[in-house]
Design an enzyme around this catalytic site. Structure first.
Site, short mmCIF file in Angstrom:
data_model
loop_
_atom_site.label_atom_id
_atom_site.label_comp_id
_atom_site.label_asym_id
_atom_site.label_seq_id
_atom_site.Cartn_x
_atom_site.Cartn_y
_atom_site.Cartn_z
N HIS A 1 0.84 -1.22 0.00
CA HIS A 1 0.00 0.00 0.00
C HIS A 1 0.86 1.25 0.00
O HIS A 1 1.86 1.35 0.71
CB HIS A 1 -1.03 0.01 1.13
CG HIS A 1 -0.48 0.12 2.52
ND1 HIS A 1 -0.12 1.32 3.07
CD2 HIS A 1 -0.24 -0.82 3.47
CE1 HIS A 1 0.30 1.12 4.32
NE2 HIS A 1 0.26 -0.17 4.58
N ASP B 1 6.49 0.55 6.48
CA ASP B 1 5.03 0.48 6.39
C ASP B 1 4.52 1.58 5.48
O ASP B 1 4.27 2.68 5.94
CB ASP B 1 4.41 0.59 7.78
CG ASP B 1 2.91 0.42 7.78
OD1 ASP B 1 2.37 -0.04 6.77
OD2 ASP B 1 2.27 0.75 8.79
N GLU C 1 -4.69 2.09 2.87
CA GLU C 1 -4.78 0.95 3.80
C GLU C 1 -4.91 1.45 5.23
O GLU C 1 -5.62 0.87 6.03
CB GLU C 1 -3.53 0.06 3.65
CG GLU C 1 -3.61 -1.28 4.38
CD GLU C 1 -3.18 -1.21 5.84
OE1 GLU C 1 -3.50 -2.15 6.59
OE2 GLU C 1 -2.53 -0.22 6.26
N GLU C 2 -4.20 2.54 5.53
CA GLU C 2 -4.06 2.95 6.93
C GLU C 2 -5.34 3.44 7.58
O GLU C 2 -5.57 3.19 8.76
CB GLU C 2 -2.97 4.04 7.07
CG GLU C 2 -1.56 3.58 6.71
CD GLU C 2 -1.02 2.52 7.66
OE1 GLU C 2 -1.73 2.10 8.57
OE2 GLU C 2 0.13 2.09 7.46
N ASP D 1 3.01 -6.40 3.69
CA ASP D 1 2.71 -5.27 4.57
C ASP D 1 3.12 -5.57 6.01
O ASP D 1 2.42 -5.23 6.96
CB ASP D 1 1.21 -4.91 4.48
CG ASP D 1 0.88 -3.61 5.21
OD1 ASP D 1 1.82 -2.83 5.50
OD2 ASP D 1 -0.30 -3.37 5.49
N HIS E 1 4.12 3.10 12.44
CA HIS E 1 3.30 4.30 12.68
C HIS E 1 4.00 5.38 13.50
O HIS E 1 3.34 6.17 14.17
CB HIS E 1 1.97 3.93 13.38
CG HIS E 1 1.09 3.03 12.57
ND1 HIS E 1 -0.15 2.65 12.98
CD2 HIS E 1 1.27 2.45 11.35
CE1 HIS E 1 -0.69 1.86 12.06
NE2 HIS E 1 0.16 1.72 11.07
#
Lengths: 456, 456
Positions: A279, A291, A325-326, A353, A423
């Site tokens: 993603h 990520d 995606e997030e 991912d 994140h």
């Protein structure tokens, strides 16, 4: 007759042996090419350091779409953009979090950040007493009487004894996803969530929350694991602590964006599609290197590698870089919807991912006979350290394809470091090791090759 | 009689099952303890960041001996120092390396460092033309006529297609170890060695050289892999390039130092010793975090963990922190010598010297029946990702125990990142991941426990 049978067996064995040698040789060629002349690391350097953060709806996301399309034009037969409307949440000015009235220590700054999708507090901030809980049961037991007007502090750590850190994450992330609304049910005015981090760190992990319908939307922040420990200790000493936090996030109307898709057309079964994917969006705090910049460049690298070694796939190999995606999964949902409308036949979908770390194997979400077929390929993959084919699972973005009975494969790298970066501002290019990233790209290409050659 | 046999089988199976459950439970306890309350990371932080570089004979090495002894007093039954004389080489002032006469680009600074054990050039430096070779055969073919008075540049990269980076290292390190003397045989005045690095980096990797007897000792430096590529390109364009390098290293008389040893006495077979080990010395350029601070704290952690979970070993568990693995192996040799003199019985020796990365398994150098016995334990270790028990090998420091027929075990972590840090300024504490390090300590403790319980 017997002689004929023997002859047949003899020829067939020979054929099988030749096929196996051919597979071995091609897989070796894939790994050799990637480890000596791979481009995945170079692509990731650009995506992570030149484009950087790319939350859905942001200028970074738009730049990433543009760059990905241009990059794939170099090695895909065709490249196109698939429109998709995405949520548009913006963090705004730097957040503030602090304990304001410790008798022992006065004001204590805490390391926090707004959760994705949260409403902001605005300049007035939120000030209130803090109630610490470990789970929703404790919250329920405390009830409105104890929660009303307070900030709820969810402080259940990821379970460090879980070998797979994703298992630990799954066991804790309900606090982040649903905690704010659960707390709001009892009249809380704010929520502080212990960051989803594997160890004690001094920076917070953002991530999406989901407000439940018909419940007041209260502002929610993540707090670093170190400050979560500190806050918990302080609360044991001084129950009447006041916490202040200030966030400036806002949600705007959905914004236009795109999945980016590139493919090589199959020479024998062009109608059968194998998806390799990652993603393109990332959280706003980071470069999104692991990520999921890593997953994107690995997916692109699969088709680039096939070109580079001169392998012409029998089926159509499609690299899909999903958007959002997030905080919405709109890209994955839209892709599956369009695929169904067009009656496309997906033979398999693979997603990376879980970061660009050393490969350990693949997860599978597929019928038993498919799983058995893939496990029969283990001898071809084990020499490259790919030994784990026993875990269930696919991936978030390819998940919506399950309705079309598409066998799903998740790239499975070593999981130990992922939740130190996930994140956070620490998810930067320098945390990605070149060989580890390349191994992943080659591993995905090897499995894609086997599916392409032998079907499922 | 038949009934008795059945009864025996029944009871014996029950016993086996109980033993297996017991093993499973203890191993789980070891991992849980280390992953929630481990001290290996904290110990490594001190060793790497407070003490730092600790080349044999340096003040850092002396401080490390002292700290290790003190640290182990907290959890070992007894701790002692084993005297050993070590080589004493000192790098001196910062090295200089440059191309001095490129017609296209003038002076070009290059990133170099002296190899350990090299003679220095002194302030005058060495200036000469450069001859690039890939191996000793090429060198021989060029012969004295082409080499005399020149600097030989050994530029064979580590083979990136090798999955295990240690295999690639083994295939290239002859250039560093023997290259200088090989070049000197033909009259070379200096040697430049392409760094033993997995990828393109801008910092050099030091490491030991071995001067051959009766050959002039010429000064030798490592050059960063990036600058090796650059120098090679430049030489293709301008064959008459002059290279200048200046090093200030010196070798002093052997210095007194120590192996540091701590042990828990066995409760049933105190005379049977199981060694767990790492090496305390490091190269001078780095904090020696992965090489081999990680191995040291993991070895210490094995005995600390046993205390922490209340496990009383049947055999004697001895943590040995060897001195001088990097440039002499004097500690390992002395330990084996003393062990032989004292007629000690070593049941097994284990070493961790491949970095503090995620465990993949153990190498073994042991008789077939021992290897088979250990492989039978795989079901107990595989749930923790320990799947590779197929590689031959022990470790440098425990190697001298092979003469006493001691089964040797090498801790085998993932190898992809090691040769980005090995022997460089980059081998710092921040490159070590807490969970990865802890997993290694727990893996070593688990195997030690199994050997202790079941013998070999």
């Amino acid at each position: 007759m017997q002689k004929l049978t023997l002859l047949f067996i003899f020829c067939f064995s020979g054929y099988l042996l030749q096929a196996q040698n051919q597979d071995e040789a091609t897989i070796k060629k894939i790994f050799d090419q990637e480890l000596t002349n791979g481009k995945s690391y170079q692509m990731l350097e650009y995506l992570a350091t030149k484009i950087g953060a790319r939350l859905s709806g942001s200028p970074g996301a738009a730049a990433a779409v543009d760059w990905t399309r241009h990059t794939m034009l170099d090695f895909a037969d065709s490249v196109w953009l698939q429109p998709v409307k995405v949520p548009h949440w913006v963090r705004g000015a730097q957040e503030i979090g602090k304990v304001t009235n410790s008798r022992k220590r006065g004001t204590i700054d805490m390391s926090i950040c707004a959760l994705g999708g949260s409403v902001g507090t605005g300049a007035a901030g939120v000030t209130a007493n803090v109630v610490e809980v470990k789970n929703f049961d404790e919250l329920k037991q405390l009830g409105q009487r104890n929660i009303q007007g307070k900030i709820v502090f969810f402080n259940r750590p990821m379970d460090a004894t879980k070998i797979n850190t994703f298992t630990a994450y799954s066991g804790a992330v309900d606090q982040r996803a649903s905690g704010p609304s659960e707390a709001a049910k009892y009249g809380a005015v704010g929520a502080i969530i212990r960051s989803m981090g594997s160890t004690l760190e001094d920076y917070p992990h953002t991530g999406g929350l989901r407000y439940a319908p018909n419940i007041p939307q209260i502002p929610a922040v993540a707090i670093s694991t170190k400050d979560a420990e500190l806050l918990s200790r302080l609360l044991k000493e001084e129950r009447d602590l006041q916490f202040y936090f200030e966030t400036h996030c806002q949600t705007f109307p959905d914004a236009p964006s795109f999945n980016v898709i590139g493919e090589i057309k199959g020479s024998l079964h062009p109608e059968e599609i194998i998806v390799v994917s990652g993603h393109l969006d990332s959280w706003d705090l980071s470069q999104g290197a692991h990520d999921d910049g890593a997953g994107c460049v690995q997916a692109m690298e699969v088709i680039r590698l096939f070109k580079a070694i001169g392998y012409k796939p029998l089926r159509t190999i499609r690299a899909v870089m999903y958007m959002n995606e997030e905080n919405g999964l709109r890209g994955g949902i839209e892709y599956a919807k369009q695929s169904e409308l067009k009656k496309e036949k997906h033979l398999a979908a693979m997603e990376s991912d879980r970061g660009g770390f050393t490969p350990r194997g693949f997860t599978m979400s597929a019928p038993e006979n498919v799983v058995a077929k893939v496990k029969a390929w283990k001898p071809l993959l084990e020499p490259f350290g790919l030994t784990d084919f026993d875990q269930q699972g696919g991936g978030a973005d390819i998940g919506p394809l399950a309705n079309q009975n598409v066998p799903l494969f998740g790239f499975l790298p070593d999981s130990q470091r992922y939740f130190n970066y996930h994140h956070t501002k620490e998810d930067t290019f320098d945390k990605v090791n070149q060989r580890e990233l390349e191994f992943g790209a080659a591993a995905m290409a090897a499995l894609t090759y086997l599916i392409d050659q032998h079907g499922l």
